[in-house]
Design an enzyme around this catalytic site. Structure first.
Site: not given
Ligand code: FAD
Ligand code: NAD
Length: 485
Positions: A185, A188-190, A273, A450
């Site tokens: 997903g 994994g790709l990044e 995921g 261009h």
């Molecule tokens: C590796 C990675 C790379 C990503 N790259 C991108 C990207 O390039 N571009 C992009 O658009 N998106 C990207 N995303 C997705 C993006 O980070 C999320 O969509 C975004 O951060 C979600 O924000 P949120 O406020 O919903 O959650 P969060 O920022 O996770 O905030 C949720 C907060 O709730 C708190 N919390 C949880 N349960 C409780 C509780 N019971 N009581 C009190 N506090 C609680 C947690 O501690 C957390 O601080 C990436 C995600 C990951 C993991």
């Molecule tokens: N550039 C960005 O915007 C960016 C970067 C990172 C994350 N994110 C956000 O975070 C979310 C979560 O990212 P993610 O990569 O964890 O989730 P994802 O849903 O993108 O990918 C999860 C992948 O794992 C595979 N998978 C699940 N179980 C498996 C198994 N048992 N064996 C093999 N493959 C399995 C699924 O088929 C899927 O392809 C993304 O959907 C995205 O919204 C965004």
């Protein structure tokens, strides 16, 4: 036990929660912001920003591989200093986190509660306070903005302390020698490709030939080819067993050729995921019923759950788990939670056209409607193959395919999926065009400099316009009249 009475309680101080808090305060509501984990947001601490920092280092190194094609040889192979690579990732990440934490520090202390919240009933939250003791919060309305958590499949847990998630990568002091990445997903790709480009021996295991969230079979095929060319990517693999060794992990998997492979790695990265953080809030105590996907039915324009006093924003609602969407949703939810608490009606907020970018090299992206969402009987397609695209070829980045979709009857641009060089920018042009409701004819009337990679977009749009014209000629005459040719 401390007891609070408030207009609005916000659970989670991530991107969505902080936006909700600000908008709620702006509406004049008494607001409490509850955070159980570290301040700084997932995006800045362990998500968007550190991943892009790692990718930037990886791309800088990978670009050197193109030098010989330009007639430039390096006297020695470049040396990757893992400690310095990771030090920059962490230092720059800490800088970004610092900005967020500064913002949190500006929030009055009496508005902040540290500890994990749980529902006692629909209007009451209980928090085990970080500093000890307990708080009970009675709130007129509540915004749930608790984010999501990585899922680690059971089989990977056999790796013990050697199974890691994205958070762990960004606390490394140096680069490991080898990593098995499970899940092709977005994460994994990044991360898989970035580590591979940084000299780590990486195998990326996907399943069923899925790649990112691509749904267009032509683009998916191209993306599979391009990414497989860049690293060891088994897109249709099956992981059979996982075990801990003294120094790492041993795994058995079946690769794309159907061969059984026994390999050892330092770590396994679970990129399989993320699960929403709702059950951990004891959501059952609200008596609101979740749907099959675990999320209660909510209105994506008001973020209100049914007609209740609860709102749900950001990753936790599993709608579009992206940063800019979390910020928008939080702002709408916070404003509406405040309005409702103050006796005013909730209002529908504006949502933007879809856009998503995977920062692999080349980028994988989509904008507007995805292929899987189209009514293909009313849709025409245009495409460009970047392997022949002028500027892309000049820069030796000529790989991938862009496919654009248009409505045959109205000439309206519908959406696109793509894998190609610098396509993060093309995805923006297309998302903006989609949001403005442009026709393909209007898009082609825009300037194209261009020579630029965007000329590839023009090629695809021209092909789309020709296909719309051809298909509308055989469609009912009402449709033909609206084409505007
Ligand atoms: C590796 C990675 C790379 C990503 N790259 C991108 C990207 O390039 N571009 C992009 O658009 N998106 C990207 N995303 C997705 C993006 O980070 C999320 O969509 C975004 O951060 C979600 O924000 P949120 O406020 O919903 O959650 P969060 O920022 O996770 O905030 C949720 C907060 O709730 C708190 N919390 C949880 N349960 C409780 C509780 N019971 N009581 C009190 N506090 C609680 C947690 O501690 C957390 O601080 C990436 C995600 C990951 C993991
Ligand atoms: N550039 C960005 O915007 C960016 C970067 C990172 C994350 N994110 C956000 O975070 C979310 C979560 O990212 P993610 O990569 O964890 O989730 P994802 O849903 O993108 O990918 C999860 C992948 O794992 C595979 N998978 C699940 N179980 C498996 C198994 N048992 N064996 C093999 N493959 C399995 C699924 O088929 C899927 O392809 C993304 O959907 C995205 O919204 C965004």
């Amino acid at each position: 036990m401390t007891v609070y009475h408030t207009d609005v309680a916000v659970i989670g101080a991530g991107t969505a929660g902080l936006a909700a808090y600000r908008q709620s305060i702006a509406q004049g509501a008494n607001t409490l912001l509850i955070e159980g984990g570290p301040y700084g947001t997932t995006c800045a601490r362990v998500g968007c920003m550190p991943s892009k920092l790692l990718i930037a280092a990886a791309d800088a190194h990978h670009a050197l591989g193109r030098l010989p094609a330009f007639g430039i040889d390096l006297p020695h192979p470049p040396l990757i200093k893992g400690e310095r690579v990771m030090a920059r990732v962490r230092n720059e990440r800490d800088r970004f986190v610092g900005f967020v934490v500064d913002g949190v520090n500006n929030i009055p202390d009496e508005h902040k509660i540290r500890g994990y919240a749980r529902f006692v009933d629909e209007h009451t939250l209980s928090v085990n306070l970080e500093q000890g003791g307990q708080a009970t919060i009675h709130a007129k309305t509540i915004v749930i903005a608790s984010g999501s958590t990585p899922v680690v499949p059971d089989i990977l847990k056999n790796a013990g302390d050697r199974v890691i998630i994205n958070d762990d990568v960004f606390s490394w002091n140096t680069l490991p020698k080898s990593v098995l990445v499970v899940g092709a997903g977005v994460i994994g790709l990044e991360l898989g490709q970035a580590l591979s480009y940084l000299g780590v021996r990486v195998t990326l295991l996907g399943r069923n030939n899925g790649i990112g969230h691509l749904s267009d079979p032509v683009v998916r095929e191209s993306a599979l080819n391009v990414i497989k060319h860049s690293m060891d990517f088994q897109s249709d693999a099956s992981l059979e067993s996982v075990g801990r060794t003294e120094s790492g992990v041993k795994v058995t998997y079946i690769d794309d050729a159907g061969q059984t492979q026994h390999r050892e790695y330092d770590y396994i990265l679970a990129a399989t995921g993320r699960a929403i953080n709702l059950n951990s809030l004891n959501f059952a105590a609200t008596q609101l019923t979740p749907q099959a996907n675990g999320v209660p039915a909510f209105n994506r324009h008001t973020l209100q759950i049914g007609s209740s006093h609860l709102f749900i924003a950001g990753d936790v609602n599993a709608d579009v788990p992206l940063l800019h969407e979390a910020a928008d949703e939080g702002a709408i939810a916070g404003a509406n939670a405040a309005r409702l608490a103050l006796g005013k009606p909730v209002e529908a907020g504006e949502r933007r056209s879809p856009i998503a970018v995977i920062f692999s090299e080349p980028n994988i992206a989509h904008a507007g409607q995805m292929y899987k969402e189209l009514d293909l009987s009313n849709t025409a397609v245009g495409s460009v193959d970047f392997s022949d695209q002028g500027r892309s070829r000049v820069m030796q980045v000529n790989q991938g395919v862009l496919r654009v979709y248009g409505d045959i009857a109205s000439d309206r641009f519908l959406g696109a999926e793509m894998v190609g060089p610098r396509n993060e920018h093309i995805a923006h042009l297309l998302a903006w065009s989609h949001q403005m409701g442009l026709t393909v004819t209007q898009m082609l009337a825009m300037p194209f400099y261009h020579p630029v990679i965007e000329e590839g977009l023009r090629t695809a749009l021209r092909a789309l316009a020709a296909n719309i014209k051809q298909k509308s000629a055989i469609a009912p005459c009402e449709a033909h009249l609206t084409v505007g040719d």
